[in-house]
Write a protein that holds these residues in place. Structure first.
Motif, PDB file in Angstrom:
ATOM      1  N   LEU A  11       0.849  -1.256   0.046  1.00  0.00           N
ATOM      2  CA  LEU A  11       0.096   0.114  -0.095  1.00  0.00           C
ATOM      3  C   LEU A  11       1.013   1.291   0.009  1.00  0.00           C
ATOM      4  O   LEU A  11       0.409   2.242  -0.372  1.00  0.00           O
ATOM      5  N   LEU A  12       1.879   1.074   0.737  1.00  0.00           N
ATOM      6  CA  LEU A  12       2.909   2.471   0.793  1.00  0.00           C
ATOM      7  C   LEU A  12       3.747   2.790  -0.395  1.00  0.00           C
ATOM      8  O   LEU A  12       3.872   3.919  -0.721  1.00  0.00           O
ATOM      9  N   VAL A  13       4.302   1.640  -1.041  1.00  0.00           N
ATOM     10  CA  VAL A  13       5.152   1.711  -2.179  1.00  0.00           C
ATOM     11  C   VAL A  13       4.387   1.536  -3.567  1.00  0.00           C
ATOM     12  O   VAL A  13       4.938   2.280  -4.578  1.00  0.00           O
ATOM     13  N   SER A  14       3.545   0.719  -3.640  1.00  0.00           N
ATOM     14  CA  SER A  14       3.054   0.326  -5.153  1.00  0.00           C
ATOM     15  C   SER A  14       2.258   1.294  -5.880  1.00  0.00           C
ATOM     16  O   SER A  14       1.597   2.388  -5.310  1.00  0.00           O
ATOM     17  N   ARG A  15       2.642   1.576  -7.244  1.00  0.00           N
ATOM     18  CA  ARG A  15       2.168   2.527  -8.010  1.00  0.00           C
ATOM     19  C   ARG A  15       1.171   1.808  -8.915  1.00  0.00           C
ATOM     20  O   ARG A  15       0.730   2.406 -10.114  1.00  0.00           O
ATOM     21  N   MET A  16       0.595   0.509  -8.744  1.00  0.00           N
ATOM     22  CA  MET A  16      -0.479  -0.123  -9.422  1.00  0.00           C
ATOM     23  C   MET A  16      -1.630   0.767  -9.126  1.00  0.00           C
ATOM     24  O   MET A  16      -2.518   0.802 -10.267  1.00  0.00           O
ATOM     25  N   ALA A  17      -2.074   1.113  -8.057  1.00  0.00           N
ATOM     26  CA  ALA A  17      -3.527   1.918  -8.005  1.00  0.00           C
ATOM     27  C   ALA A  17      -3.407   3.417  -8.464  1.00  0.00           C
ATOM     28  O   ALA A  17      -2.384   3.843  -7.932  1.00  0.00           O
ATOM     29  N   ARG A  18      -4.055   3.730  -9.493  1.00  0.00           N
ATOM     30  CA  ARG A  18      -4.012   5.098  -9.997  1.00  0.00           C
ATOM     31  C   ARG A  18      -4.851   6.121  -9.061  1.00  0.00           C
ATOM     32  O   ARG A  18      -6.079   6.088  -8.998  1.00  0.00           O
ATOM     33  N   ASP A  19      -4.283   6.794  -8.249  1.00  0.00           N
ATOM     34  CA  ASP A  19      -4.897   7.879  -7.480  1.00  0.00           C
ATOM     35  C   ASP A  19      -3.797   8.944  -7.287  1.00  0.00           C
ATOM     36  O   ASP A  19      -2.683   9.205  -7.695  1.00  0.00           O
ATOM     37  N   SER A  20      -4.305   9.699  -6.287  1.00  0.00           N
ATOM     38  CA  SER A  20      -3.790  11.270  -6.367  1.00  0.00           C
ATOM     39  C   SER A  20      -2.482  11.134  -5.454  1.00  0.00           C
ATOM     40  O   SER A  20      -1.970  12.130  -5.222  1.00  0.00           O
ATOM     41  N   VAL A  21      -2.463  10.115  -4.566  1.00  0.00           N
ATOM     42  CA  VAL A  21      -1.562  10.129  -3.535  1.00  0.00           C
ATOM     43  C   VAL A  21      -0.224   9.361  -3.996  1.00  0.00           C
ATOM     44  O   VAL A  21      -0.217   8.427  -4.466  1.00  0.00           O
ATOM     45  N   VAL A  22       0.871  10.260  -3.834  1.00  0.00           N
ATOM     46  CA  VAL A  22       2.089   9.677  -4.472  1.00  0.00           C
ATOM     47  C   VAL A  22       2.727   8.599  -3.580  1.00  0.00           C
ATOM     48  O   VAL A  22       2.993   8.914  -2.417  1.00  0.00           O
ATOM     49  N   PRO A  23       2.942   7.476  -4.125  1.00  0.00           N
ATOM     50  CA  PRO A  23       3.675   6.365  -3.437  1.00  0.00           C
ATOM     51  C   PRO A  23       5.074   6.729  -2.664  1.00  0.00           C
ATOM     52  O   PRO A  23       5.518   7.642  -3.507  1.00  0.00           O
ATOM     53  N   LEU A  24       5.341   6.094  -1.416  1.00  0.00           N
ATOM     54  CA  LEU A  24       6.756   6.211  -1.114  1.00  0.00           C
ATOM     55  C   LEU A  24       7.928   5.314  -1.968  1.00  0.00           C
ATOM     56  O   LEU A  24       7.605   4.560  -2.784  1.00  0.00           O
ATOM     57  N   SER A  25       9.076   6.206  -2.343  1.00  0.00           N
ATOM     58  CA  SER A  25      10.218   5.621  -3.009  1.00  0.00           C
ATOM     59  C   SER A  25      10.592   4.816  -2.086  1.00  0.00           C
ATOM     60  O   SER A  25      10.387   4.648  -1.135  1.00  0.00           O
ATOM     61  N   THR A  26      11.607   3.749  -2.609  1.00  0.00           N
ATOM     62  CA  THR A  26      12.238   2.829  -1.933  1.00  0.00           C
ATOM     63  C   THR A  26      13.065   3.321  -0.719  1.00  0.00           C
ATOM     64  O   THR A  26      12.938   3.029   0.587  1.00  0.00           O
ATOM     65  N   SER A  27      13.610   4.384  -1.051  1.00  0.00           N
ATOM     66  CA  SER A  27      14.594   5.111   0.214  1.00  0.00           C
ATOM     67  C   SER A  27      13.560   5.555   1.071  1.00  0.00           C
ATOM     68  O   SER A  27      13.905   5.663   2.544  1.00  0.00           O
ATOM     69  N   GLN A  28      12.517   6.164   0.737  1.00  0.00           N
ATOM     70  CA  GLN A  28      11.628   6.772   1.813  1.00  0.00           C
ATOM     71  C   GLN A  28      10.926   5.806   2.537  1.00  0.00           C
ATOM     72  O   GLN A  28      10.539   6.044   3.673  1.00  0.00           O
ATOM     73  N   PHE A  29      10.718   4.605   2.103  1.00  0.00           N
ATOM     74  CA  PHE A  29      10.033   3.527   2.668  1.00  0.00           C
ATOM     75  C   PHE A  29      10.763   3.093   3.526  1.00  0.00           C
ATOM     76  O   PHE A  29      10.549   2.795   4.842  1.00  0.00           O
ATOM     77  N   TRP A  30      12.226   2.941   3.482  1.00  0.00           N
ATOM     78  CA  TRP A  30      13.107   2.260   4.498  1.00  0.00           C
ATOM     79  C   TRP A  30      13.434   3.215   5.571  1.00  0.00           C
ATOM     80  O   TRP A  30      13.649   2.850   6.666  1.00  0.00           O
ATOM     81  N   ARG A  31      13.414   4.637   5.316  1.00  0.00           N
ATOM     82  CA  ARG A  31      13.603   5.577   6.157  1.00  0.00           C
ATOM     83  C   ARG A  31      12.338   5.759   7.283  1.00  0.00           C
ATOM     84  O   ARG A  31      12.521   5.682   8.454  1.00  0.00           O
ATOM     85  N   LEU A  32      10.890   5.417   6.467  1.00  0.00           N
ATOM     86  CA  LEU A  32       9.994   5.276   7.558  1.00  0.00           C
ATOM     87  C   LEU A  32      10.105   4.072   8.428  1.00  0.00           C
ATOM     88  O   LEU A  32       9.639   4.016   9.561  1.00  0.00           O
ATOM     89  N   VAL A  33      10.654   3.127   7.873  1.00  0.00           N
ATOM     90  CA  VAL A  33      10.577   1.747   8.693  1.00  0.00           C
ATOM     91  C   VAL A  33      11.728   1.976   9.735  1.00  0.00           C
ATOM     92  O   VAL A  33      11.458   1.691  10.923  1.00  0.00           O
ATOM     93  N   ASP A  34      12.605   2.557   9.501  1.00  0.00           N
ATOM     94  CA  ASP A  34      13.802   2.887  10.597  1.00  0.00           C
ATOM     95  C   ASP A  34      13.050   3.657  11.625  1.00  0.00           C
ATOM     96  O   ASP A  34      13.500   3.598  13.032  1.00  0.00           O
ATOM     97  N   GLN A  35      12.241   4.668  11.101  1.00  0.00           N
ATOM     98  CA  GLN A  35      11.764   5.621  12.301  1.00  0.00           C
ATOM     99  C   GLN A  35      10.584   5.115  12.912  1.00  0.00           C
ATOM    100  O   GLN A  35      10.275   5.287  14.149  1.00  0.00           O
ATOM    101  N   ALA A  36       9.582   4.287  12.109  1.00  0.00           N
ATOM    102  CA  ALA A  36       8.209   4.012  12.886  1.00  0.00           C
ATOM    103  C   ALA A  36       8.275   2.562  13.187  1.00  0.00           C
ATOM    104  O   ALA A  36       7.303   1.992  13.676  1.00  0.00           O
ATOM    105  N   GLY A  37       9.258   1.596  12.556  1.00  0.00           N
ATOM    106  CA  GLY A  37       9.128   0.291  13.068  1.00  0.00           C
ATOM    107  C   GLY A  37       8.359  -0.697  11.826  1.00  0.00           C
ATOM    108  O   GLY A  37       8.212   0.044  10.842  1.00  0.00           O
ATOM    109  N   ASP A  38       8.035  -1.644  12.222  1.00  0.00           N
ATOM    110  CA  ASP A  38       7.483  -2.726  11.149  1.00  0.00           C
ATOM    111  C   ASP A  38       6.273  -1.931  10.381  1.00  0.00           C
ATOM    112  O   ASP A  38       5.401  -1.295  11.161  1.00  0.00           O
ATOM    113  N   PRO A  39       6.214  -2.088   9.166  1.00  0.00           N
ATOM    114  CA  PRO A  39       5.194  -1.114   8.470  1.00  0.00           C
ATOM    115  C   PRO A  39       3.839  -1.621   9.064  1.00  0.00           C
ATOM    116  O   PRO A  39       2.789  -0.850   8.768  1.00  0.00           O
TER     117      PRO A  39
END
Length: 314
Positions: A11-39
Motif C-alpha cells: 500500500l505504501l510503495v506500489s504504483r499500481m493503484a491510480r490515485d492522487s497520493v504519490v507512493p513512497l520511493s524505496t529510500s523513503q519507505f526504508w527511512r519510514l521503517v527505521d523511524q516507525a518500526g514494522d510497516p
C-alpha cells in the motif's frame, strides 16, 4: 494470506493503484521503517496517532492516504495473480534472500515476479553489456550463456536487445535456465512466445521492481542493474563504454557496493570501458572457461560468510 507487514508495504510503495497520493520511493519507505518500526504497525492508525508517535504532519497525512487504498489495491493484486505475476515484499516468503544480504536498504520494497521464483535464490551468472554489440562480442555473449548452462547455473540478465538477449537465448538453447530483470514492461515481456514457453516449462523467472505494465525508461534500466548483480554470484560486464552508460554505471556501482564478484571481458569484442573497469577492481576474464574458477572464489566467500570480493584470478 499476506501478513500485515506485506500488506502495508504494498500500500505504501506500489504504483499500481491510480490515485492522487504519490507512493513512497524505496529510500523513503526504508527511512519510514527505521523511524516507525514494522510497516504493519501503521495499519489502522490515524493521522494524529502518527504525528504523536513522532512522524511529521506531511508524512503522516501521506501514509494515512496510502494505507487507505486497500480496496483498489486488492483488485490490482488479484488481476496480477490471475495473470501469473506474484507480488513479493521483503516480508514475504519467496523474496530473494540475496537482495536482503547484498543490497540492505537499497533492496526493492516490492518485486513482481512470474515463473520459477525459486531461481531467484539460486547461485547464478550475470551477463551485461551493450545493446549494440559487435559480432565478436555477440559470440562471447552466446558462449557465456552456454557456459552458465553447462555449469548448471541460471543465466541472469536484463532481457534487453544485444548482449542480454543473446546470452539468455544461448542459455535456453543449451538447456539452461534464465532469470530476466527487464527494464521495460514485465507484462509485455511475458507475452513473448519464447518467454511464455520457458515459464511454462519452469526454466525462467522474469522479475521487476517496477509496476508490471510500466514502459521502459533509462532510469528504470539504471535502477534494475543492481538487481542483476545482487542476484548473481559473478556478473560479467562484456562491453562497456568508458565512464558512461548503463554497463559502466552498473559495474562500478556493484564494485563499490560489493554486490557480487564482478568480472570484465578482456578480449575480442570488449568495449572501451573494459580495461578501466579492470583497473577499478573487476576481474579480467579472457576465456569463458575461466568462469568456473571465479565462481569457485565466490562460493568460498559465501561458505566463509564473507562479502563477495574482488581478487586476482591467479
Amino acid at each position: 494470506m499476506r501478513n500485515d507487514d506485506s500488506v502495508a508495504t504494498i500500500l505504501l510503495v506500489s504504483r499500481m493503484a491510480r490515485d492522487s497520493v504519490v507512493p513512497l520511493s524505496t529510500s523513503q519507505f526504508w527511512r519510514l521503517v527505521d523511524q516507525a518500526g514494522d510497516p504493519g504497525g501503521l495499519l489502522g492508525r490515524s493521522e494524529d496517532d502518527l504525528i504523536g508517535s513522532g512522524l511529521g504532519e506531511d508524512v503522516s497525512a501521506r501514509v494515512v492516504g496510502l494505507l487507505s487504498r486497500a480496496v483498489a489495491m486488492a483488485f490490482e493484486l488479484d488481476r496480477l495473480d490471475q495473470s501469473g505475476v506474484a507480488t513479493l515484499t521483503p516480508f514475504d516468503e519467496g523474496y530473494p534472500q540475496r537482495l536482503h544480504a547484498r543490497l540492505g536498504s537499497k533492496r526493492p520494497a516490492i518485486l513482481h515476479a512470474a515463473g520459477a521464483i525459486e531461481l531467484l535464490d539460486q547461485p547464478g551468472v550475470g551477463v551485461v553489456g551493450s545493446r549494440n554489440v559487435s559480432r565478436e562480442g555477440a559470440e562471447v555473449a552466446k558462449a557465456l550463456g552456454r557456459q552458465a548452462a553447462s555449469l548448471g547455473l541460471p543465466l541472469i540478465s536484463g532481457a534487453a536487445r544485444g548482449v542480454d538477449q543473446l546470452a539468455m537465448s544461448a542459455a535456453f538453447q543449451a538447456g539452461g535456465s534464465v532469470v530476466g530483470v527487464p527494464a521495460h514492461s514485465l507484462v509485455r515481456t511475458l507475452r513473448t512466445p519464447d518467454v511464455r514457453r520457458a515459464v511454462h516449462e519452469g526454466l525462467t523467472v522474469m522479475c521487476s521492481p517496477y509496476a508490471p505494465d510500466s514502459p521502459f525508461s533509462v532510469g528504470k534500466a539504471m535502477g534494475r542493474n543492481k538487481l542483476i548483480y545482487a542476484l548473481s554470484d559473478v556478473t560479467v560486464a562484456l562491453a562497456a563504454d568508458n565512464g558512461s552508460g548503463g554497463t559502466w554505471t552498473g559495474a562500478t556501482e556493484a564494485i563499490r557496493g560489493v554486490y557480487c564478484r564482478v568480472a570484465v571481458w578482456r578480449g575480442s569484442g570488449e568495449g572501451p570501458g573494459n580495461e578501466p573497469l579492470e583497473r577499478r577492481g573487476a576481474l579480467p576474464l579472457t576465456d569463458t572457461s575461466e568462469l568456473d574458477q571465479i565462481l569457485s572464489g565466490a562460493r568460498s566467500d559465501l561458505e566463509q560468510g564473507l562479502p563477495p570480493k574482488q581478487a586476482a584470478l591467479f
